[in-house]
Design an enzyme around this catalytic site. Structure first.
Site, PDB file in Angstrom:
ATOM      1  N   ASP A 119     -66.268  10.354  15.296  1.00 49.90           N
ATOM      2  CA  ASP A 119     -65.222   9.504  14.579  1.00 49.90           C
ATOM      3  C   ASP A 119     -64.348  10.541  13.804  1.00 49.90           C
ATOM      4  O   ASP A 119     -63.007  10.574  14.023  1.00 49.90           O
ATOM      5  CB  ASP A 119     -65.632   8.457  13.629  1.00 49.90           C
ATOM      6  CG  ASP A 119     -66.313   7.171  14.455  1.00 49.90           C
ATOM      7  OD1 ASP A 119     -66.079   7.044  15.486  1.00 49.90           O
ATOM      8  OD2 ASP A 119     -66.944   6.493  13.690  1.00 49.90           O
ATOM      9  N   ASP A 135     -73.239   4.624  13.387  1.00 53.46           N
ATOM     10  CA  ASP A 135     -72.339   5.153  12.408  1.00 53.46           C
ATOM     11  C   ASP A 135     -73.527   5.242  11.250  1.00 53.46           C
ATOM     12  O   ASP A 135     -74.361   4.464  10.724  1.00 53.46           O
ATOM     13  CB  ASP A 135     -71.080   4.102  11.832  1.00 53.46           C
ATOM     14  CG  ASP A 135     -70.216   4.040  12.990  1.00 53.46           C
ATOM     15  OD1 ASP A 135     -69.958   5.013  13.709  1.00 53.46           O
ATOM     16  OD2 ASP A 135     -69.497   2.997  12.973  1.00 53.46           O
TER      17      ASP A 135
END
Length: 176
Positions: free
Chosen positions: A140, A124
């Site tokens: 995401d 991330d």
């Protein structure tokens, strides 16, 4: 998805789009590893948006952190269900948005699944510091935006009859 073409051609285009979306997700994660890992954050908009490297062993918002076996089981089942729906979806302009949503959901699920299998975590790197939002990635974004659009379509665009048409195509009945 490409309702003007034969179903096989439409599915081929869907596959190509899915592969391109996965490639974009994986490319951005490679860039994040190369340019953000063990380095200071890159501030894009001060006090609003920055690039921050994070290895996430959970799902969205780090739920189920460290439960990789759960993801190893659930993700393929979800992908099979989404592919089935994509194949069985009525091929009309009315459902084109749903086709795109499904493709983006598949790409997002596969993008993060690749990370889980290869690294045992998901890379991330996008962080909205303004609201202290959890760090996330391109896959995401695919999933989150798709789910929001799906909810909007179901609540305000598709009628009960439209949803019944989809159910008929999937051969799902109310009694089982």
């Amino acid at each position: 998805m490409f309702y003007k073409y034969k179903k096989s051609v439409s599915l081929l285009y869907s596959l190509i789009l899915t592969v391109l979306l996965i490639a974009l997700d994986q490319f951005t994660k490679v860039l994040a590893v190369r340019h953000l890992m063990n380095k200071a954050d890159i501030i894009l908009i001060p006090n609003v948006l920055q690039l921050h490297y994070l290895e996430n062993t959970g799902a969205a918002f780090s739920i189920l952190e460290g439960k990789q076996i759960v993801f190893a089981i659930i993700t393929p089942i979800l992908l099979i269900a989404l592919c089935y729906i994509l194949v069985k979806m009525p091929q009309t302009k009315k459902y084109q948005a749903l086709d795109y949503i499904i493709v983006f959901l598949i790409a997002g699920a596969i993008g993060n699944y690749i990370d889980r299998i290869m690294n045992n975590y998901v890379v991330d790197f996008i962080y909205f510091s303004l609201i202290n939002f959890p760090v996330f990635n391109v896959a995401d974004c695919y999933v989150t935006v798709s789910v929001i659009l799906l909810l909007i379509l179901i609540m305000w665009y598709y009628t009960d009859e439209d949803l019944d048409d989809i159910k008929k195509g999937l051969k799902i009945t109310k009694n089982g």
